[in-house]
Design a protein around this motif. Structure first.
Motif, mmCIF file in Angstrom:
data_model
loop_
_atom_site.group_PDB
_atom_site.id
_atom_site.type_symbol
_atom_site.label_atom_id
_atom_site.label_comp_id
_atom_site.label_asym_id
_atom_site.label_seq_id
_atom_site.Cartn_x
_atom_site.Cartn_y
_atom_site.Cartn_z
ATOM 1 N N CYS A 35 0.806 -1.239 0.000
ATOM 2 C CA CYS A 35 0.000 0.000 0.000
ATOM 3 C C CYS A 35 0.827 1.272 0.000
ATOM 4 N N THR A 36 2.123 1.180 -0.254
ATOM 5 C CA THR A 36 2.975 2.355 -0.060
ATOM 6 C C THR A 36 2.686 3.474 -1.061
ATOM 7 N N ARG A 37 1.919 3.183 -2.128
ATOM 8 C CA ARG A 37 1.543 4.234 -3.076
ATOM 9 C C ARG A 37 0.462 5.166 -2.557
ATOM 10 N N ALA A 38 -0.195 4.785 -1.455
ATOM 11 C CA ALA A 38 -1.300 5.601 -0.948
ATOM 12 C C ALA A 38 -0.798 6.960 -0.469
ATOM 13 N N ALA A 39 -1.665 7.970 -0.493
ATOM 14 C CA ALA A 39 -1.302 9.307 -0.003
ATOM 15 C C ALA A 39 -1.008 9.247 1.493
ATOM 16 N N ASN A 40 -1.834 8.481 2.237
ATOM 17 C CA ASN A 40 -1.599 8.238 3.663
ATOM 18 C C ASN A 40 -1.762 6.742 3.903
ATOM 19 N N LEU A 41 -0.835 6.151 4.628
ATOM 20 C CA LEU A 41 -0.910 4.714 4.899
ATOM 21 C C LEU A 41 -0.986 4.529 6.413
ATOM 22 N N VAL A 42 -2.147 4.101 6.880
ATOM 23 C CA VAL A 42 -2.456 4.080 8.312
ATOM 24 C C VAL A 42 -2.612 2.639 8.781
ATOM 25 N N ILE A 43 -2.052 2.332 9.946
ATOM 26 C CA ILE A 43 -2.131 0.979 10.513
ATOM 27 C C ILE A 43 -3.366 0.914 11.403
ATOM 28 N N ALA A 44 -4.276 -0.024 11.064
ATOM 29 C CA ALA A 44 -5.557 -0.078 11.770
ATOM 30 C C ALA A 44 -5.776 -1.434 12.433
ATOM 31 N N SER A 45 -6.511 -1.400 13.546
ATOM 32 C CA SER A 45 -6.831 -2.606 14.311
ATOM 33 C C SER A 45 -8.014 -2.262 15.202
ATOM 34 N N PHE A 46 -8.587 -3.270 15.844
ATOM 35 C CA PHE A 46 -9.630 -2.949 16.820
ATOM 36 C C PHE A 46 -9.078 -2.033 17.914
ATOM 37 N N LEU A 47 -7.809 -2.235 18.282
ATOM 38 C CA LEU A 47 -7.212 -1.529 19.425
ATOM 39 C C LEU A 47 -7.223 -0.004 19.253
ATOM 40 N N ASN A 48 -7.023 0.443 18.017
ATOM 41 C CA ASN A 48 -6.914 1.896 17.792
ATOM 42 C C ASN A 48 -7.968 2.401 16.799
ATOM 43 N N ILE A 89 -6.001 -13.746 20.853
ATOM 44 C CA ILE A 89 -7.311 -13.390 20.305
ATOM 45 C C ILE A 89 -8.001 -12.389 21.239
ATOM 46 N N ALA A 90 -7.881 -12.631 22.536
ATOM 47 C CA ALA A 90 -8.439 -11.677 23.501
ATOM 48 C C ALA A 90 -7.750 -10.312 23.369
ATOM 49 N N LEU A 91 -6.415 -10.333 23.269
ATOM 50 C CA LEU A 91 -5.661 -9.069 23.185
ATOM 51 C C LEU A 91 -5.985 -8.291 21.916
ATOM 52 N N CYS A 92 -6.246 -8.999 20.814
ATOM 53 C CA CYS A 92 -6.438 -8.347 19.508
ATOM 54 C C CYS A 92 -7.879 -7.892 19.282
ATOM 55 N N THR A 93 -8.801 -8.234 20.198
ATOM 56 C CA THR A 93 -10.211 -7.867 19.974
ATOM 57 C C THR A 93 -10.704 -6.841 20.994
ATOM 58 N N ARG A 94 -9.756 -6.181 21.687
ATOM 59 C CA ARG A 94 -10.145 -5.081 22.581
ATOM 60 C C ARG A 94 -10.340 -3.837 21.714
ATOM 61 N N VAL A 95 -11.508 -3.242 21.804
ATOM 62 C CA VAL A 95 -11.841 -2.117 20.912
ATOM 63 C C VAL A 95 -11.455 -0.790 21.580
ATOM 64 N N ASP A 96 -10.704 0.035 20.863
ATOM 65 C CA ASP A 96 -10.393 1.418 21.274
ATOM 66 C C ASP A 96 -9.557 1.529 22.540
ATOM 67 N N CYS A 97 -8.704 0.557 22.813
ATOM 68 C CA CYS A 97 -7.911 0.675 24.047
ATOM 69 C C CYS A 97 -6.669 1.545 23.872
ATOM 70 N N HIS A 98 -6.237 1.775 22.615
ATOM 71 C CA HIS A 98 -5.061 2.622 22.386
ATOM 72 C C HIS A 98 -5.425 3.788 21.460
ATOM 73 N N PRO A 99 -5.389 5.031 21.963
ATOM 74 C CA PRO A 99 -5.760 6.187 21.113
ATOM 75 C C PRO A 99 -4.592 6.629 20.232
ATOM 76 N N LEU A 100 -4.114 5.687 19.410
ATOM 77 C CA LEU A 100 -2.865 5.917 18.682
ATOM 78 C C LEU A 100 -3.086 5.839 17.173
ATOM 79 N N VAL A 101 -2.596 6.857 16.461
ATOM 80 C CA VAL A 101 -2.548 6.779 14.996
ATOM 81 C C VAL A 101 -1.108 6.469 14.608
ATOM 82 N N ALA A 102 -0.935 5.451 13.780
ATOM 83 C CA ALA A 102 0.414 5.079 13.327
ATOM 84 C C ALA A 102 0.437 5.089 11.810
ATOM 85 N N ILE A 103 1.472 5.741 11.278
ATOM 86 C CA ILE A 103 1.552 6.001 9.844
ATOM 87 C C ILE A 103 2.823 5.367 9.283
ATOM 88 N N TYR A 104 2.702 4.758 8.120
ATOM 89 C CA TYR A 104 3.897 4.287 7.414
ATOM 90 C C TYR A 104 4.454 5.444 6.611
#
Lengths: 254, 254
Positions: free
Chosen positions: A112-125, A219-234
């Motif tokens: 996805c490196t061609r995207a204007a913004n490349l954002v890492i997404a998960s339930f956590l953030n 699986i428990a750790l990866c399905t917590r919703v909104d526990c980290h208010p973090l935006v991470a960008i490539y």
């Protein structure tokens, strides 16, 4: 404004990334682990495609570095860490650079490196990602990593959460984004499981495989919703916490 | 026993067809139209990839022949019929051979010719397809044609109906097929719309485009469930009504 969902990294058409904000999702477990590491003070995560590329990059980087990732779900021989969020606590990762390679997730990011913004997404953030993406004003491409080139229910449920919230955020602002068929289906599926995301994720073949391997806790750790208010960008080879000012909008992107 | 769903013909891996029964679905409108034509007495439908191939095949076939199909949703110049089921009544098609080419559906059929059994599926003949497929004893690959290489909600809803019924048919018989993630998601989505299939299909981008073009009636015609108890099989270049005896089982297939 358009919101589209891509079921696997294999389905990406590179020309479809230009000028868009790509949100890459690999719930089990790559993007969840990257967000956990950065939330715990890791300086930067360098997603690479192969273990060989990881070793080569280590020779070129300076400072304290860890190698992380998996093949067949397990830590790679000679690597410091596997792909469990639990392996990335502050006492291990704070202040470090991590070179990271996984079967599905890091490949999806690199695709996805061609995207204007490349954002890492998960339930956590998810909340932070939605807020950021809505603010770009660009079209949005939600890229599910998938599992070995196949549609993966865990990633689609997270995509549904993100699209649902983007619509809630954008519609009152007078925008009425068009959503493609997979986006509509993802929102429907998310609503079916929104009261118990973990139960939905556990139906996926990928979650069942991880459970067989003893990774229940992941699986428990990866399905917590909104526990980290973090935006991470490539950006230029590594994923870092977002500092305002580096967003590309609809006119400067591409 | 395995049941898998493929979101678009582009996602097919040819080696994944060997020994399996492929059920090809293009709700709007190719497989619905093929089933309508055969139900109305058409002798055989020859799915081809391009209009040029259609014209060339017409020179080689004998007997009364019609050319049917679409590009951009409209009848192809010089062709007798378009892609609406309503254009294929008994008085037009009985006793005729039809050479047929569409953007998504006929390509999907042609992409599946390696399968042990290649079955044309739609809402119209879902019950008959399920009964036939369950009887083969083979693994089953439900192939959604998709829309121009993208996931299409109309096809996925029909896939969900088919998978749901296959499970209802096979589980009491002591078989407990494994279903892939897209199969599970398709069943979930089908259940959301099972009381009003047409409403579900009308959410799809493809249905919205057809409505804009004035093809509202086609959507009604293509969303009637179980109105034709017809199994149609692709065999050596054409789709014909199934006569018992030509099924390939799990040992002879491939």
């Amino acid at each position: 404004m358009k919101i589209e969902v891509v079921p696997t990294a294999r389905d990406l058409q590179p020309e479809n990334l230009t000028g868009k904000t790509a949100l890459v999702i690999d719930v089990l477990r790559a993007t969840s682990t990257i967000i956990t590491a950065l939330n715990n003070g890791c300086q930067a995560v360098f997603p690479v495609t192969t273990p060989e590329e990881a070793l080569e990059l280590r020779r070129r980087l300076s400072g304290p570095i860890l190698l992380g990732g998996e093949r067949q779900g397990r830590r790679i021989e000679g690597f410091d860490l596997g792909n469990s969020p639990a392996e990335y606590p502050p006492e291990v990762v704070a202040g470090k650079k991590i070179i990271f390679t996984t079967t599905n997730g890091t490949r999806a990011i690199r695709a996805c490196t061609r995207a204007a913004n490349l954002v890492i997404a998960s339930f956590l953030n998810a909340a932070a990602v939605v807020e950021f993406a809505a603010g770009t004003g660009t079209n949005i491409l939600v890229v599910c990593a998938g599992t070995r080139g196949h549609f993966s229910l865990d990633d689609i449920l997270c995509a549904g959460l993100v699209v649902d919230r983007l619509l809630q955020r954008l519609r009152p602002a007078g925008l009425d984004p068009t959503v493609d068929d997979l986006g509509l289906a993802a929102v429907d599926l998310y609503h079916l499981y929104s009261n118990d995301i973990r139960a939905g994720v556990e139906r996926s073949l990928h979650a069942r495989r991880l459970k067989q391997m003893g990774f229940d806790e992941d699986i428990a750790l990866c399905t917590r919703v909104d526990c980290h208010p973090l935006v991470a960008i490539y950006h230029e080879g590594s994923v870092v916490p977002h500092s305002s000012g580096s967003t590309k909008g609809p006119t400067s992107g591409g």
